[in-house]
Design an enzyme around this catalytic site. Sequence first.
Site, PDB file in Angstrom:
ATOM      1  CE1 TYR A   1      -4.656   6.535   7.868  1.00  0.00           C
ATOM      2  CE2 TYR A   1      -4.368   6.329   5.498  1.00  0.00           C
ATOM      3  CZ  TYR A   1      -4.524   5.749   6.739  1.00  0.00           C
ATOM      4  OH  TYR A   1      -4.512   4.384   6.858  1.00  0.00           O
TER       5      TYR A   1
ATOM      6  CD1 TRP B   1      -7.210  12.081  10.270  1.00  0.00           C
ATOM      7  CD2 TRP B   1      -7.851  10.038  10.899  1.00  0.00           C
ATOM      8  NE1 TRP B   1      -6.072  11.302  10.363  1.00  0.00           N
ATOM      9  CE2 TRP B   1      -6.447  10.037  10.746  1.00  0.00           C
ATOM     10  CE3 TRP B   1      -8.502   8.852  11.267  1.00  0.00           C
ATOM     11  CZ2 TRP B   1      -5.650   8.897  10.962  1.00  0.00           C
ATOM     12  CZ3 TRP B   1      -7.733   7.728  11.502  1.00  0.00           C
ATOM     13  CH2 TRP B   1      -6.320   7.753  11.358  1.00  0.00           C
TER      14      TRP B   1
ATOM     15  CG  HIS C   1      -8.045   7.306   6.039  1.00  0.00           C
ATOM     16  ND1 HIS C   1      -8.450   7.992   7.138  1.00  0.00           N
ATOM     17  CD2 HIS C   1      -7.633   6.105   6.492  1.00  0.00           C
ATOM     18  CE1 HIS C   1      -8.283   7.237   8.214  1.00  0.00           C
ATOM     19  NE2 HIS C   1      -7.800   6.089   7.848  1.00  0.00           N
TER      20      HIS C   1
ATOM     21  CD  GLU D   1      -4.054  -2.632   6.864  1.00  0.00           C
ATOM     22  OE1 GLU D   1      -5.212  -2.793   7.266  1.00  0.00           O
ATOM     23  OE2 GLU D   1      -3.539  -1.517   6.729  1.00  0.00           O
TER      24      GLU D   1
ATOM     25  NE  ARG E   1      -1.903   2.094   3.444  1.00  0.00           N
ATOM     26  CZ  ARG E   1      -2.420   2.746   4.494  1.00  0.00           C
ATOM     27  NH1 ARG E   1      -3.691   2.551   4.819  1.00  0.00           N
ATOM     28  NH2 ARG E   1      -1.705   3.558   5.223  1.00  0.00           N
TER      29      ARG E   1
ATOM     30  NE  ARG F   1      -9.161  -2.121   4.077  1.00  0.00           N
ATOM     31  CZ  ARG F   1      -8.221  -2.523   4.943  1.00  0.00           C
ATOM     32  NH1 ARG F   1      -7.761  -3.747   4.897  1.00  0.00           N
ATOM     33  NH2 ARG F   1      -7.745  -1.679   5.841  1.00  0.00           N
TER      34      ARG F   1
ATOM     35  CD  GLU G   1      -9.713   1.461   7.544  1.00  0.00           C
ATOM     36  OE1 GLU G   1      -8.968   0.809   6.803  1.00  0.00           O
ATOM     37  OE2 GLU G   1      -9.378   2.523   8.081  1.00  0.00           O
TER      38      GLU G   1
ATOM     39  CG  ASP H   1      -6.771   3.854   3.120  1.00  0.00           C
ATOM     40  OD1 ASP H   1      -7.840   4.418   2.827  1.00  0.00           O
ATOM     41  OD2 ASP H   1      -6.558   3.309   4.225  1.00  0.00           O
TER      42      ASP H   1
ATOM     43  CD  GLU I   1      -7.764   0.538   2.824  1.00  0.00           C
ATOM     44  OE1 GLU I   1      -6.853  -0.120   2.281  1.00  0.00           O
ATOM     45  OE2 GLU I   1      -7.791   0.764   4.033  1.00  0.00           O
TER      46      GLU I   1
HETATM   47  O1  EZ4 Z   1      -6.731   4.517   9.897  1.00  0.00           O
HETATM   48  O2  EZ4 Z   1      -6.284   1.563  11.835  1.00  0.00           O
HETATM   49  O3  EZ4 Z   1      -6.042   0.754   6.226  1.00  0.00           O
HETATM   50  N1  EZ4 Z   1      -5.727   1.101   7.327  1.00  0.00           N
HETATM   51  C1  EZ4 Z   1      -6.142   2.226   7.891  1.00  0.00           C
HETATM   52  C2  EZ4 Z   1      -5.656   2.447   9.304  1.00  0.00           C
HETATM   53  C3  EZ4 Z   1      -6.691   3.154  10.156  1.00  0.00           C
HETATM   54  C4  EZ4 Z   1      -6.352   2.928  11.611  1.00  0.00           C
HETATM   55  C5  EZ4 Z   1      -7.384   3.563  12.528  1.00  0.00           C
HETATM   56  O4  EZ4 Z   1      -7.202   3.169  13.825  1.00  0.00           O
HETATM   57  O5  EZ4 Z   1      -6.861   2.980   7.291  1.00  0.00           O
HETATM   58  O6  EZ4 Z   1      -4.455   3.197   9.250  1.00  0.00           O
HETATM   59 CO    CO Z   2      -7.808   2.066   5.494  1.00  0.00          CO
END
Ligand code: EZ4
Ligand code: CO
Length: 403
Positions: free
Chosen positions: A159, A403, A213, A340, A147, A284, A263, A211, A237
Amino acid sequence: MKITNARLIVCSPGRNFVTIKIETDEGIYGLGDATLNGREGAVASYLQDHLIPCLIGRNPFDIEDIWQYFYKGAYWRRGPVTMSAIGAIDMALWDIKGKALQTPVYNLLGGKSRQRMLCYTHANGRTLDDTLEKVAEKMEMGFEAIRVQSGVPGLEKIYGVAEKGKAYEPAIRDGLPYEETWDTAKYLRFVPKLLEKVRDTFGEDLHLLHDSHHRLTPVEAARLGKELEAYDLFWLEDTIAAELQQGFRLIRQHTTTPLAVGEVFNTIFDCQQLITEQLIDYIRMTVSHGGGITPMQKIASLAELYQVKTGCHGASDMSPICLAACLHLNLSINNFGIQEYMGYPDLTEEVFPHGYYFERGFLYLTDQPGLGVDIDEDLAAKHPYQQAYLPVNRLTDGTLYNW
Ligand code: EZ4
Ligand code: CO
């Protein structure tokens, strides 16, 4: 067999972890991971004050019934705190059953469907060049799937990018949440260049993941997916905040880049539409936040019908107990996709000795009974809980953002 006692071990060997240890009248105990990053105390209280009193005296073999008792029996259903608490108990019960029957948990779930499990790790840097260096490092370690996250020019903290020389860890154990800034336009301009460069540098065999996010709108995600098609991603992702599951329809209509999400989901209802409408390629959800092995088996079965594969969340804020539980599930199902795997700092590895191992791009389970993870309580006690928060995120004008 009867459950005689259950207690919580809250520790911080590098980061915070909440662990439940369920003990029985036959001397066998089971372990479950109840860690919910930045909200550890809430899950601990839910377990201690509300679930553990109802657990004592039950037969730990009645896993489905105990799960239903805590899920349906609470009246107040779902949510990450509730489901992480139930998930920890569920994991510990599978651990007990495996130890009692002297077999690995995967044998109780249907047996081995494969010999080894593909995993991906993270490579991140503050600049594109730093990131390329990190990708090379991870390939050197044997990873076949990586990733890729990078600092974006013009944005200060972002992030997925670690402080120099440190492993990435978003939760800071010091004071109140820190703030990051976000600018979607800058991000969207940069990411295709990043992935183009990584693909050109490392060739076509490497599996690449990225990702977003949860920071894009559906139409922005559609554009990014289209622009990344040329770089052949394994998955893209968390493009959008997925409360609005139908938002994925728009993304799906515009791009063939494979999509992964889940997630932050905690029940099958969070992904039902995504799976049944075939809006995603990978689910996920992970064992701890998804309420345990018991519901995750059902989610994997639903996903199998729609050719959706699993890609369990395995960031380092899930303890080795949760990772092991994911591996037992992964090994037993036909529609496993990828796991992961960031690895853990040495101290965390010492607190949670485990049987699973990484070798040349793949994770392996040994034939230890149960989940195959233990906890060193004396060492854990030397590293007590520290208050920690995940960051919050604002647009450059100060608007609070995902976030
Ligand atoms: O932001 O596990 O794909 N993994 C992620 C992680 C999450 C954290 C949050 O606690 O997006 O880095
Ligand atoms: Co993620």
